[in-house]
Design a protein around this motif. Structure first.
Motif, short mmCIF file in Angstrom:
data_model
loop_
_atom_site.label_atom_id
_atom_site.label_comp_id
_atom_site.label_asym_id
_atom_site.label_seq_id
_atom_site.Cartn_x
_atom_site.Cartn_y
_atom_site.Cartn_z
N GLY A 191 -2.81 -26.03 4.02
CA GLY A 191 -2.93 -27.46 3.72
C GLY A 191 -3.18 -27.72 2.25
N GLN A 234 0.05 -27.27 0.32
CA GLN A 234 0.95 -28.41 0.43
C GLN A 234 0.48 -29.56 -0.46
N ARG A 235 -0.82 -29.71 -0.63
CA ARG A 235 -1.35 -30.71 -1.56
C ARG A 235 -0.96 -30.37 -3.00
N CYS A 287 10.67 -35.95 1.29
CA CYS A 287 9.67 -35.12 1.98
C CYS A 287 10.38 -34.31 3.05
N ILE A 308 4.99 -31.33 6.93
CA ILE A 308 3.84 -30.98 7.76
C ILE A 308 4.18 -29.97 8.85
N SER A 309 5.45 -29.57 8.97
CA SER A 309 5.85 -28.73 10.10
C SER A 309 5.24 -27.33 10.06
N LEU A 342 2.20 -26.66 9.01
CA LEU A 342 0.74 -26.78 8.94
C LEU A 342 0.13 -26.89 10.33
N GLN A 354 -2.16 -31.64 9.66
CA GLN A 354 -1.00 -32.52 9.55
C GLN A 354 -1.40 -33.97 9.33
N VAL A 405 -2.53 -34.65 5.72
CA VAL A 405 -1.44 -34.71 4.75
C VAL A 405 -0.65 -36.01 4.91
N VAL A 406 -0.41 -36.44 6.15
CA VAL A 406 0.31 -37.69 6.38
C VAL A 406 -0.49 -38.88 5.86
#
Length: 326
Positions: free
Chosen positions: A162, A165-166, A182, A186-187, A189, A194, A197-198
């Protein structure tokens, strides 16, 4: 929405990858039609969801839209500029306004680079900042995506999925873009991460006025975050409208099959639902069927479906669909 509010126009976009044969002298014997005549608009400040099965061309469409892949045919107009007609120098200047968040946070970050270098790479590439100003911008980006700026000299392996991804999101934001693709962000994570992040993406959109093309498999998440939804099958967009219209009144048989596969938490409702089970496999994009691409698996296909490709048309109130039977 008005034409003046359109940020990205995609018209008949195609991306075909050549298939070559021969060892010494290679010749093209075919092509993988990954994206085959896609058209849609993306409005300023909205999130357009792009959904479909694996291998249907969603990621290729996103990358071709950004010209990470050169289009085989068609046009992409970004804020009034046709990207397929501009020179390399002009394209490079425009590219800082368009960025991408990649699917795999483990593969998309260079393990030999510190977080400072990774997030600062767009600043160096586009000559936006250097020295102390670049470091300050990187720290600002880390704070925006809710990472501790003191971690600026750490390496990717020192972070969780996570957090990585940030970092990817911070890198995409560094050049102050207007439009972000995008690609299934999130797939890869955990479910618990998820939502974080959303929520971050939604907050950034509200604060910075961003426009998203959100590529995903999770139809429930797409309904949560997106404004409109485009459904893709075998290189073509088959349906597009607002999220509520697509989810509540799907017109294309493929969209109906996709939505019938989404589980409902209420067991009584789940038992009464009618599932649309598709038979057979997805045809090869190197040899798509004649007529409608979905004809080989469609439960309502008739003669014309196997002979003529359906036109992309308005079925009423802006609900776009490509199906002879609608």
């Amino acid at each position: 929405m008005s034409e003046n509010n359109v940020l990205v126009q995609v018209r008949d976009l195609k991306k075909h990858f050549p298939i070559s044969s021969g060892i010494i002298i290679q010749r093209q014997v075919g092509a993988v039609q990954a994206v085959d005549g896609v058209s849609f608009d993306i409005y300023r400040g909205e999130t357009l969801g792009l959904v479909g099965e694996s291998g249907c061309g969603k990621t290729t469409a996103g990358r071709t839209l950004l010209h990470l892949y050169r289009p085989t045919a068609g046009h992409v107009v970004f804020d009034g500029t046709d990207l397929t007609a501009v020179r390399a120098g002009e394209l490079r200047r425009i590219r800082r306004r368009m960025q991408m968040i990649f699917q795999d946070p483990f593969a998309s970050l260079n393990p030999r680079m510190t977080i400072s270098r990774i997030i600062g790479e767009p600043l160096r590439t586009h000559k936006l900042a250097s020295g102390k100003a670049r470091v300050e911008r990187v720290q600002e980006m880390m704070r925006i995506v809710r990472l501790n700026p003191r971690f600026i000299n750490r390496y990717p392996h020192e972070f969780s999925g996570g957090q990585r991804q940030r970092i990817g999101i911070a890198r995409a934001l560094a050049s102050n873009p207007e439009f972000i693709v995008c690609d299934e962000p999130i797939s890869a994570l955990d479910v618990s991460i998820q939502a974080q992040v959303v929520n971050l993406l939604e907050d950034l959109q509200a604060d910075l006025g961003l426009t998203y093309l959100f590529i995903a498999h999770d139809l429930s998440m797409v309904r949560h975050i997106c404004t409109r939804v485009a459904v893709m099958y075998l290189g073509k967009v088959v349906e597009l409208d607002t999220k509520d219209e697509v989810y509540d009144h799907p017109l294309h048989p493929y969209t109906q099959a996709l939505l019938s596969a989404v589980p409902v938490p209420d067991p009584d409702v789940e038992r009464q639902r009618q599932r649309v089970v598709l038979e057979g496999d997805v045809p090869s994009p190197s040899d798509p069927p004649e007529g409608c691409n979905f004809s080989t698996r469609c439960p309502i296909a008739e003669g014309i479906c196997f002979e003529r490709e359906p036109e992309w048309r308005d079925a009423g109130a802006g609900h776009l669909v490509a199906c002879h039977k609608v």
